[in-house]
Design a protein around this motif. Structure first.
Motif, PDB file in Angstrom:
ATOM      1  N   MET A 145       0.845  -1.193   0.000  1.00 54.88           N
ATOM      2  CA  MET A 145       0.000   0.000   0.000  1.00 54.88           C
ATOM      3  C   MET A 145       0.879   1.241   0.000  1.00 54.88           C
ATOM      4  SD  MET A 145      -2.793   1.102   2.794  1.00 54.88           S
ATOM      5  CE  MET A 145      -3.660   2.623   2.633  1.00 54.88           C
ATOM      6  N   SER A 203      -3.606  -5.128 -14.744  1.00 57.68           N
ATOM      7  CA  SER A 203      -3.974  -5.006 -13.328  1.00 57.68           C
ATOM      8  C   SER A 203      -5.166  -4.076 -13.119  1.00 57.68           C
ATOM      9  CB  SER A 203      -2.774  -4.491 -12.528  1.00 57.68           C
ATOM     10  OG  SER A 203      -1.687  -5.361 -12.605  1.00 57.68           O
ATOM     11  N   GLN A 259      -7.348  -4.080 -10.942  1.00 55.15           N
ATOM     12  CA  GLN A 259      -7.569  -3.751  -9.535  1.00 55.15           C
ATOM     13  C   GLN A 259      -6.688  -2.581  -9.102  1.00 55.15           C
ATOM     14  OE1 GLN A 259      -5.875  -6.350 -10.645  1.00 55.15           O
ATOM     15  NE2 GLN A 259      -4.111  -6.720  -9.344  1.00 55.15           N
ATOM     16  N   LYS A 260      -5.581  -2.355  -9.811  1.00 54.67           N
ATOM     17  CA  LYS A 260      -4.660  -1.257  -9.484  1.00 54.67           C
ATOM     18  C   LYS A 260      -4.901  -0.023 -10.331  1.00 54.67           C
ATOM     19  CE  LYS A 260      -0.860  -4.372  -8.319  1.00 54.67           C
ATOM     20  NZ  LYS A 260       0.534  -4.742  -8.645  1.00 54.67           N
ATOM     21  N   PHE A 261      -5.237  -0.243 -11.611  1.00 55.38           N
ATOM     22  CA  PHE A 261      -5.315   0.846 -12.583  1.00 55.38           C
ATOM     23  C   PHE A 261      -6.695   0.915 -13.210  1.00 55.38           C
ATOM     24  CE2 PHE A 261      -1.011  -1.065 -12.754  1.00 55.38           C
ATOM     25  CZ  PHE A 261      -0.321  -0.034 -12.134  1.00 55.38           C
ATOM     26  N   VAL A 284      -4.432   5.533 -10.711  1.00 49.86           N
ATOM     27  CA  VAL A 284      -3.785   4.530  -9.867  1.00 49.86           C
ATOM     28  C   VAL A 284      -4.442   4.521  -8.495  1.00 49.86           C
ATOM     29  CG1 VAL A 284      -1.596   3.797  -8.849  1.00 49.86           C
ATOM     30  CG2 VAL A 284      -1.600   5.012 -11.050  1.00 49.86           C
ATOM     31  N   ARG A 285      -4.881   3.342  -8.059  1.00 46.75           N
ATOM     32  CA  ARG A 285      -5.400   3.178  -6.696  1.00 46.75           C
ATOM     33  C   ARG A 285      -4.188   2.972  -5.777  1.00 46.75           C
ATOM     34  NH1 ARG A 285      -9.074   0.029  -9.851  1.00 46.75           N
ATOM     35  NH2 ARG A 285     -11.166   0.925  -9.749  1.00 46.75           N
ATOM     36  N   SER A 331      -3.865   2.385  -2.735  1.00 45.86           N
ATOM     37  CA  SER A 331      -3.985   1.279  -1.777  1.00 45.86           C
ATOM     38  C   SER A 331      -3.597  -0.062  -2.387  1.00 45.86           C
ATOM     39  CB  SER A 331      -5.410   1.200  -1.228  1.00 45.86           C
ATOM     40  OG  SER A 331      -6.315   0.864  -2.273  1.00 45.86           O
ATOM     41  N   GLN A 332      -3.502  -0.117  -3.716  1.00 46.01           N
ATOM     42  CA  GLN A 332      -3.232  -1.380  -4.402  1.00 46.01           C
ATOM     43  C   GLN A 332      -1.806  -1.520  -4.929  1.00 46.01           C
ATOM     44  OE1 GLN A 332      -5.618  -3.879  -4.533  1.00 46.01           O
ATOM     45  NE2 GLN A 332      -6.607  -2.476  -3.109  1.00 46.01           N
ATOM     46  N   VAL A 333      -0.990  -0.460  -4.812  1.00 49.42           N
ATOM     47  CA  VAL A 333       0.386  -0.532  -5.302  1.00 49.42           C
ATOM     48  C   VAL A 333       1.352  -0.345  -4.140  1.00 49.42           C
ATOM     49  CG1 VAL A 333      -0.159   0.240  -7.645  1.00 49.42           C
ATOM     50  CG2 VAL A 333       0.477   1.920  -5.935  1.00 49.42           C
ATOM     51  N   ASP A 334       2.442  -1.109  -4.165  1.00 47.03           N
ATOM     52  CA  ASP A 334       3.455  -0.913  -3.131  1.00 47.03           C
ATOM     53  C   ASP A 334       4.389   0.218  -3.553  1.00 47.03           C
ATOM     54  OD1 ASP A 334       5.469  -1.969  -4.845  1.00 47.03           O
ATOM     55  OD2 ASP A 334       5.228  -3.975  -4.024  1.00 47.03           O
ATOM     56  N   GLU A 361       6.481  -0.324  -6.830  1.00 47.21           N
ATOM     57  CA  GLU A 361       5.711  -0.140  -8.061  1.00 47.21           C
ATOM     58  C   GLU A 361       5.377   1.336  -8.273  1.00 47.21           C
ATOM     59  OE1 GLU A 361       2.200  -2.430 -10.484  1.00 47.21           O
ATOM     60  OE2 GLU A 361       2.146  -2.524  -8.302  1.00 47.21           O
TER      61      GLU A 361
END
Length: 109
Positions: free
Chosen positions: A1, A62, A64-66, A80-81, A83-86, A89
């Motif tokens: 996150m 992805s 869920q991320k984008f 970009v979410r 909460s879904q990318v470290d 990334e």
């Protein structure tokens, strides 16, 4: 996150980046060109891509991320979410966005 603080730290660590407001939210610029900004929706970053092909690849790989909206149809950017990318990334996304908008004198060093 990742968090908005992570975005700010990473973006401002890139060469010749400044922060100012765009559409009422903090945005990051290189040589006067925007490459990322916080969206009005909390936890979402608008991030430039090199071209529409890169954007489409992220969306397909992805979802869920984008994501995108009708507003960005035909625009080389992706939402970009955070909460879904470290942070690794996120760093890669911001570095790519910066490189897509930075002048050649900065990218060829």
């Amino acid at each position: 996150m990742s968090t908005e603080d992570d975005v700010r730290r990473i973006a401002l660590g890139l060469p010749e980046v400044t922060e100012r407001t765009s559409y009422g939210t903090p945005a990051f610029y290189v040589a006067g060109k925007i490459f990322a900004r916080f969206r009005e929706e909390p936890g979402v970053l608008v991030c430039w891509c090199r071209d529409l092909g890169d954007r489409e690849a992220l969306l397909a790989a992805s979802p869920q991320k984008f994501f995108t909206t009708d507003h960005y149809r035909g625009h080389a950017s992706v939402l970009v979410r955070l909460s879904q990318v470290d942070t690794n990334e996120l760093s890669e996304l911001l570095e790519d966005a910066w490189a897509a908008r930075a002048p050649r004198r900065l990218t060829s060093e």
